[in-house]
Design an enzyme around this catalytic site. Structure first.
Site, PDB file in Angstrom:
ATOM      1  N   ARG A 125       0.806  -1.224  -0.383  1.00  2.00           N
ATOM      2  CA  ARG A 125       0.088  -0.041   0.264  1.00  2.00           C
ATOM      3  C   ARG A 125       0.812   0.527  -0.075  1.00  2.00           C
ATOM      4  O   ARG A 125       0.147   2.598   0.533  1.00  2.00           O
ATOM      5  CB  ARG A 125      -1.070  -0.175   0.973  1.00  2.00           C
ATOM      6  N   LYS A 147       3.430  11.341 -10.982  1.00  4.08           N
ATOM      7  CA  LYS A 147       2.253  10.595 -12.057  1.00  4.08           C
ATOM      8  C   LYS A 147       2.739   8.957 -12.238  1.00  4.08           C
ATOM      9  O   LYS A 147       4.046   9.102 -12.576  1.00  4.08           O
ATOM     10  CB  LYS A 147       2.242  11.020 -13.301  1.00  4.08           C
ATOM     11  N   GLU A 189       8.592  18.079 -24.784  1.00  2.00           N
ATOM     12  CA  GLU A 189       8.435  18.277 -23.260  1.00  2.00           C
ATOM     13  C   GLU A 189       9.152  19.108 -22.495  1.00  2.00           C
ATOM     14  O   GLU A 189       8.041  20.336 -21.882  1.00  2.00           O
ATOM     15  CB  GLU A 189       8.760  17.750 -21.863  1.00  2.00           C
ATOM     16  N   LYS A 231       7.427  23.353 -13.815  1.00  2.00           N
ATOM     17  CA  LYS A 231       5.981  22.226 -13.314  1.00  2.00           C
ATOM     18  C   LYS A 231       5.715  22.145 -12.209  1.00  2.00           C
ATOM     19  O   LYS A 231       4.827  21.731 -11.658  1.00  2.00           O
ATOM     20  CB  LYS A 231       6.873  20.872 -13.921  1.00  2.00           C
ATOM     21  N   GLU A 241      -4.685  16.332 -10.531  1.00  2.00           N
ATOM     22  CA  GLU A 241      -4.663  16.535 -12.357  1.00  2.00           C
ATOM     23  C   GLU A 241      -6.394  16.797 -11.792  1.00  2.00           C
ATOM     24  O   GLU A 241      -6.797  15.769 -12.316  1.00  2.00           O
ATOM     25  CB  GLU A 241      -4.426  15.763 -12.901  1.00  2.00           C
ATOM     26  N   ARG A 245      -3.145  21.489 -13.657  1.00  2.00           N
ATOM     27  CA  ARG A 245      -2.651  20.622 -14.166  1.00  2.00           C
ATOM     28  C   ARG A 245      -2.732  19.750 -15.561  1.00  2.00           C
ATOM     29  O   ARG A 245      -1.433  19.752 -15.860  1.00  2.00           O
ATOM     30  CB  ARG A 245      -2.522  19.505 -13.009  1.00  2.00           C
ATOM     31  N   ASN A 249      -0.873  18.255 -20.483  1.00  2.00           N
ATOM     32  CA  ASN A 249      -1.306  17.518 -21.311  1.00  2.00           C
ATOM     33  C   ASN A 249      -1.394  17.374 -22.233  1.00  2.00           C
ATOM     34  O   ASN A 249      -1.633  17.656 -23.890  1.00  2.00           O
ATOM     35  CB  ASN A 249      -2.436  17.012 -20.620  1.00  2.00           C
ATOM     36  N   HIS A 252      -0.508  15.881 -25.864  1.00  2.00           N
ATOM     37  CA  HIS A 252      -0.562  14.793 -25.345  1.00  2.00           C
ATOM     38  C   HIS A 252      -1.376  13.433 -25.634  1.00  2.00           C
ATOM     39  O   HIS A 252      -1.618  11.994 -25.744  1.00  2.00           O
ATOM     40  CB  HIS A 252      -0.561  14.157 -23.676  1.00  2.00           C
ATOM     41  N   HIS A 256      -0.227  10.181 -27.180  1.00  2.00           N
ATOM     42  CA  HIS A 256      -0.241   9.072 -27.526  1.00  2.00           C
ATOM     43  C   HIS A 256      -1.237   8.377 -27.962  1.00  2.00           C
ATOM     44  O   HIS A 256      -0.761   7.037 -27.974  1.00  2.00           O
ATOM     45  CB  HIS A 256      -1.776   9.512 -25.670  1.00  2.00           C
ATOM     46  N   HIS A 269       8.569   8.568 -26.839  1.00  2.00           N
ATOM     47  CA  HIS A 269       7.699   9.085 -26.395  1.00  2.00           C
ATOM     48  C   HIS A 269       8.130  11.360 -27.023  1.00  2.00           C
ATOM     49  O   HIS A 269       6.579  11.941 -27.493  1.00  2.00           O
ATOM     50  CB  HIS A 269       7.285   9.435 -25.170  1.00  2.00           C
TER      51      HIS A 269
END
Length: 369
Positions: A125, A147, A189, A231, A241, A245, A249, A252, A256, A269
């Site tokens: 956990r 993330k 980025e 960032k 997010e 935030r 993206n 993205h 993606h 990427h």
């Protein structure tokens, strides 16, 4: 050395981002001061571990010689960020009786960082982990913000969790061994954060791209520090997010889809995000009243770093749409996109599938507006 203190509402998630030359060699691992465990598992890939694992191990043992350091070395590539690899790492941790106060250390690029962070979030956990990114992409993006994720065959990062690192250690010397294509991918980025959040930084990149391409040490340190600082500001405002935030993206959702359809690892990427930003900027011209000259400046800057700006010819709009509909950022039946109104100002809007289909049908594959 430059240092950023990332402060979040959940105080236990606060941590330092340390940036400088020779941080591994100089044993600048301050997280060990409060570490109470007995084991550290360094997760890396075969190529990176050959370059840096012994240095990291020595740095840890110099500070706390009683700690048992072990290496979990993986095959390089996006395909490693999978359920199977995740399960294999868990098996290793269980076999070695890894405890909750022990620690994982991600040594590598974004794949290693995402996978290590997700494993740390899930094992017992939640255990602590530290990011030691070795690629520019990981330094300026994936190592900061908590993330973590692994991929599903139908989409990138569909299985994940928010889990903040205990510390981020960015040794800019690692960039010396980075292939040019990987460096360029990281620049996507850097350009992204400037385009959505800081016009003056975007202008600095335009003025200093030659120094950056030549790997000027002071320029690289400043660029990474500025990117991480921006960032961090966004993450501090919205750790999970739920709002602002999501502007991170930008590019993205398209990117993606391109990455998934091209096959993970076939397109880097950062390369996919570069094309995604061009598509998003083109959509911004009509939907956010972005001046076409800004889109042209974005394309020009991407080209300075040898990044692609054209949609792959083998992809059609229906394939792209289907992949975009699986994006985890979508709500209801629409597709959420990050657009820019002007340099440094981004907005989030939802569009119908038909609106995006029409745009893609009219999009000129030369990648310029």
């Amino acid at each position: 050395m430059k240092q950023i203190k990332l402060s979040l509402e959940r105080k236990k998630s606060n941590y330092d981002i340390c940036i400088g030359s020779g941080l591994i060699q100089s044993h600048s691992f301050s997280f060990l001061e409060s570490f109470t465990g007995s084991q550290i598992a360094v997760i890396s890939n075969h190529e990176i571990s050959k370059l840096y694992y012994e240095k990291v191990k020595l740095a840890i043992e110099k500070i706390k010689p009683c700690i048992e350091v072990q290496l979990i070395s993986l095959t390089a590539g996006e395909s490693t960020k999978s359920i199977d690899t995740f399960s294999e790492i868990l098996d290793t941790l269980v076999r070695n009786k890894f405890k909750r106060n022990d620690l994982l250390l991600a040594l590598g690029g974004g794949v290693v960082g995402d996978l290590t962070g997700f494993t740390a979030a899930c094992y017992q956990r939640g255990v602590d982990f530290v990011q030691v990114p070795t690629t520019l992409l990981a330094m300026v993006d994936s190592s900061v913000g908590g993330k973590t994720a692994i991929n599903h065959s139908k989409g990138k990062n569909l299985i994940g969790a928010f889990h903040q690192p205990a510390e981020v250690i960015i040794d800019t010397d690692c960039l010396k061994s980075l292939p040019d294509s990987e460096f360029s991918a990281g620049m996507a980025e850097v350009i992204k954060i400037a385009a959505i959040y800081d016009e003056s930084f975007f202008e600095w990149l335009e003025l200093n791209y030659r120094k950056i391409c030549n790997k000027d040490a002071s320029s690289l340190e400043y660029m990474i520090f500025r990117s991480c600082s921006l960032k961090a500001k966004v993450v501090e405002k919205d750790e999970l997010e739920q709002g602002i935030r999501a502007i991170l993206n930008f590019g993205h959702t398209f990117g993606h889809a391109i990455e998934n359809l091209s096959g993970y690892g076939e397109v880097l990427h950062g390369e996919a995000v570069a094309v995604g930003m061009v598509l998003a900027a083109g959509f911004s011209n009509s939907e956010a009243k972005l001046e076409p000259s800004i889109s042209s400046r974005l394309v020009k800057l991407l080209k300075h770093f040898n990044l692609p700006t054209k949609l792959p010819a083998n992809l059609n709009q229906e394939q792209i749409l289907d992949a975009m509909l699986l994006d985890k950022k979508n709500k209801d039946k629409g597709i959420r996109l990050v657009l820019i109104e002007k340099l440094g100002t981004a907005i989030i809007k939802e569009f119908s599938k038909n609106a995006i289909r029409d745009y893609l049908l009219n999009y000129k594959t030369k990648g310029e507006n």
